[in-house]
Design a protein around this motif. Structure first.
Motif, short mmCIF file in Angstrom:
data_model
loop_
_atom_site.label_atom_id
_atom_site.label_comp_id
_atom_site.label_asym_id
_atom_site.label_seq_id
_atom_site.Cartn_x
_atom_site.Cartn_y
_atom_site.Cartn_z
N LEU A 88 0.86 -1.18 0.00
CA LEU A 88 0.00 0.00 0.00
C LEU A 88 0.89 1.23 0.00
CD1 LEU A 88 -2.60 -1.00 2.74
CD2 LEU A 88 -2.85 -1.19 0.27
N TYR A 89 0.51 2.22 -0.81
CA TYR A 89 1.25 3.47 -0.89
C TYR A 89 0.28 4.63 -0.80
CZ TYR A 89 4.99 0.58 -2.77
OH TYR A 89 5.95 -0.39 -2.93
N SER A 90 0.74 5.73 -0.20
CA SER A 90 -0.07 6.94 -0.12
C SER A 90 0.83 8.16 -0.11
CB SER A 90 -0.93 6.93 1.15
OG SER A 90 -1.70 8.11 1.23
N ASN A 91 0.29 9.28 -0.55
CA ASN A 91 0.99 10.56 -0.47
C ASN A 91 0.59 11.34 0.77
OD1 ASN A 91 2.41 10.22 -2.89
ND2 ASN A 91 0.70 11.00 -4.09
N GLN A 92 -0.41 10.84 1.48
CA GLN A 92 -0.91 11.53 2.67
C GLN A 92 -0.63 10.71 3.92
OE1 GLN A 92 -5.02 12.46 2.25
NE2 GLN A 92 -4.67 13.92 0.59
N LYS A 93 -0.12 11.39 4.92
CA LYS A 93 0.16 10.71 6.20
C LYS A 93 -1.13 10.16 6.79
CE LYS A 93 4.34 12.39 8.08
NZ LYS A 93 4.92 12.45 9.37
N LEU B 92 3.63 6.24 4.82
CA LEU B 92 3.38 6.36 3.39
C LEU B 92 3.50 5.04 2.63
CD1 LEU B 92 5.28 9.71 2.77
CD2 LEU B 92 2.86 9.37 3.33
N LYS B 93 3.97 3.98 3.31
CA LYS B 93 4.13 2.68 2.65
C LYS B 93 3.92 1.57 3.66
CE LYS B 93 7.44 -0.29 0.36
NZ LYS B 93 8.84 -0.52 0.05
N TRP B 94 3.21 0.53 3.22
CA TRP B 94 3.00 -0.67 4.04
C TRP B 94 3.10 -1.86 3.11
CZ3 TRP B 94 -0.93 -4.46 3.88
CH2 TRP B 94 -0.99 -5.31 4.97
#
Length: 94
Positions: A7-12, A34-36
């Motif tokens: 999983l990736y995101s640009n938001q905390k 930001l990454k799991w």
């Protein structure tokens, strides 16, 4: 052979919010907001998180990638999630 789900995101805290919802808990400890990444030894178990991700993808600003073969990742989208889940059950019928 298992499956890696990333999983990736640009938001905390987006990934943390998703995982808290998925695991039905208020406290998830992750090292990187930001990454799991998780390795499912039993590949079929990854179908659950893929399905939940797609059912709730409008609520979270995250991206999911899965690796069914070493070094090859597939971006999970509305258009291919059903095919990925079906493929998991065909490839790993146990």
């Amino acid at each position: 052979m298992g499956v890696i789900v990333s999983l990736y995101s640009n938001q905390k805290n987006e990934i943390r919010r998703f995982l808290c919802s998925f695991f039905n808990t208020d406290n998830i400890n992750i090292d990187n907001d930001l990454k799991w990444e998780y390795y499912y030894e039993n590949a079929i178990e990854s179908a659950n998180i893929i399905g939940v991700f797609i059912d709730n993808n409008e609520k979270f600003k995250i991206n999911m990638w899965v690796s069914l073969d070493t070094g090859f990742f597939i971006n999970v989208t509305d258009f291919n999630s059903d095919k990925i889940i079906r493929y998991l059950y065909e490839r790993y019928p146990y």
